[in-house]
Design a protein around this motif. Structure first.
Motif, PDB file in Angstrom:
ATOM      1  N   GLN A  38       0.840  -1.199   0.000  1.00  0.00           N
ATOM      2  CA  GLN A  38       0.000   0.000   0.000  1.00  0.00           C
ATOM      3  C   GLN A  38       0.874   1.247   0.000  1.00  0.00           C
ATOM      4  N   ARG A  42      -3.104   5.437  -1.112  1.00  0.00           N
ATOM      5  CA  ARG A  42      -3.621   4.606  -2.206  1.00  0.00           C
ATOM      6  C   ARG A  42      -4.243   3.337  -1.661  1.00  0.00           C
ATOM      7  N   GLY A  43      -4.959   2.632  -2.507  1.00  0.00           N
ATOM      8  CA  GLY A  43      -5.514   1.354  -2.110  1.00  0.00           C
ATOM      9  C   GLY A  43      -4.463   0.258  -2.120  1.00  0.00           C
ATOM     10  N   PRO A  44      -4.666  -0.765  -1.309  1.00  0.00           N
ATOM     11  CA  PRO A  44      -3.722  -1.890  -1.289  1.00  0.00           C
ATOM     12  C   PRO A  44      -3.692  -2.620  -2.631  1.00  0.00           C
TER      13      PRO A  44
END
Lengths: 113, 112
Positions: A38, A42-44
């Motif tokens: 991640q 931001r998204g994983p």
């Protein structure tokens, strides 16, 4: 209690070096274990997924291991690059239960030039 | 490469107001999820959705929260009356029949 513990909390290494991140879990019954990267804000992003029967899985310079007996996993990063700087999150899912998706707190990895 | 998208990227709202966070999952995916991550804390599961209904939800997902798939592409999370503690990043994720979930970039919700 279902828990996922990661260590170290943070790590700083020089570019080009290797490192290993640890994950211990108590989630039961175990379904799968995932490692995510991640970036801040931001998204994983999924790196690896392992089920009970898998001991090792690689994705480029990332190699994850799983010991289902001791309930431990590791993520090994080889020849680190500056772009590897991120949080690495271990996520363990319980079988037949979407709510038992337990996230670790992550290891914050910083790669220095 | 297909990806999960979320809008808006940042939402600022006053306490007590309703917000709707939107997600467009990957088109052939069947399972949808919402997660939240309070600043500096772990990602937490909120709810999973399959076949037009909630399959599971966590303790966090109380009566103030609802999800909907209003059409064939969008998946929304509604918070009816926001509280200060709802401030967090909200991530949508989707998957097909495999276990791998694909996460969106998140919506940062700030409640003032």
């Amino acid at each position: 209690k279902n828990q996922v513990e990661q260590s170290p909390q943070s790590l700083i290494i020089l570019e080009g070096k290797n490192c290993t991140l640890q994950c211990n879990y108590t989630v039961s019954p175990f379904s799968n274990l995932r490692w995510y990267k991640q970036d801040t804000g931001r998204g994983p992003v999924s790196l690896t997924i392992m089920t009970f029967s898998e001991n090792t899985k690689s994705n480029g310079r990332y190699t994850a291991t799983l010991d289902a007996d001791t309930k431990q996993s590791s993520l090994h990063i080889t020849a680190s690059q500056l772009s590897d700087s991120a949080s690495y999150i271990c996520v363990v899912s319980a079988r037949s239960s979407a709510s038992k998706i337990i996230f670790g707190s992550g290891t914050r990895l910083s790669i220095r030039p | 490469e297909p990806e999960v998208t979320q809008t808006p990227s940042h939402q600022v709202t006053q306490m007590g107001q309703e917000v709707i966070l939107r997600c467009v999952p990957i088109s052939n995916h069947l399972y949808f999820y919402w997660y939240r991550q309070i600043l500096g804390q772990k990602v937490e599961f909120l709810v999973s959705f399959y076949n037009n209904e909630i399959s599971e939800k966590s303790e966090i997902f109380d009566d103030q929260f609802s999800v909907e798939r209003p059409d064939g592409s969008n998946f929304t999370l509604k918070i009816r009356s926001t509280k200060l503690e709802d401030s967090a990043m909200y991530f949508c994720a989707s998957r097909d029949t495999s276990a791998e979930q694909f996460f969106g970039p998140g919506t940062r919700l700030t409640v003032l």
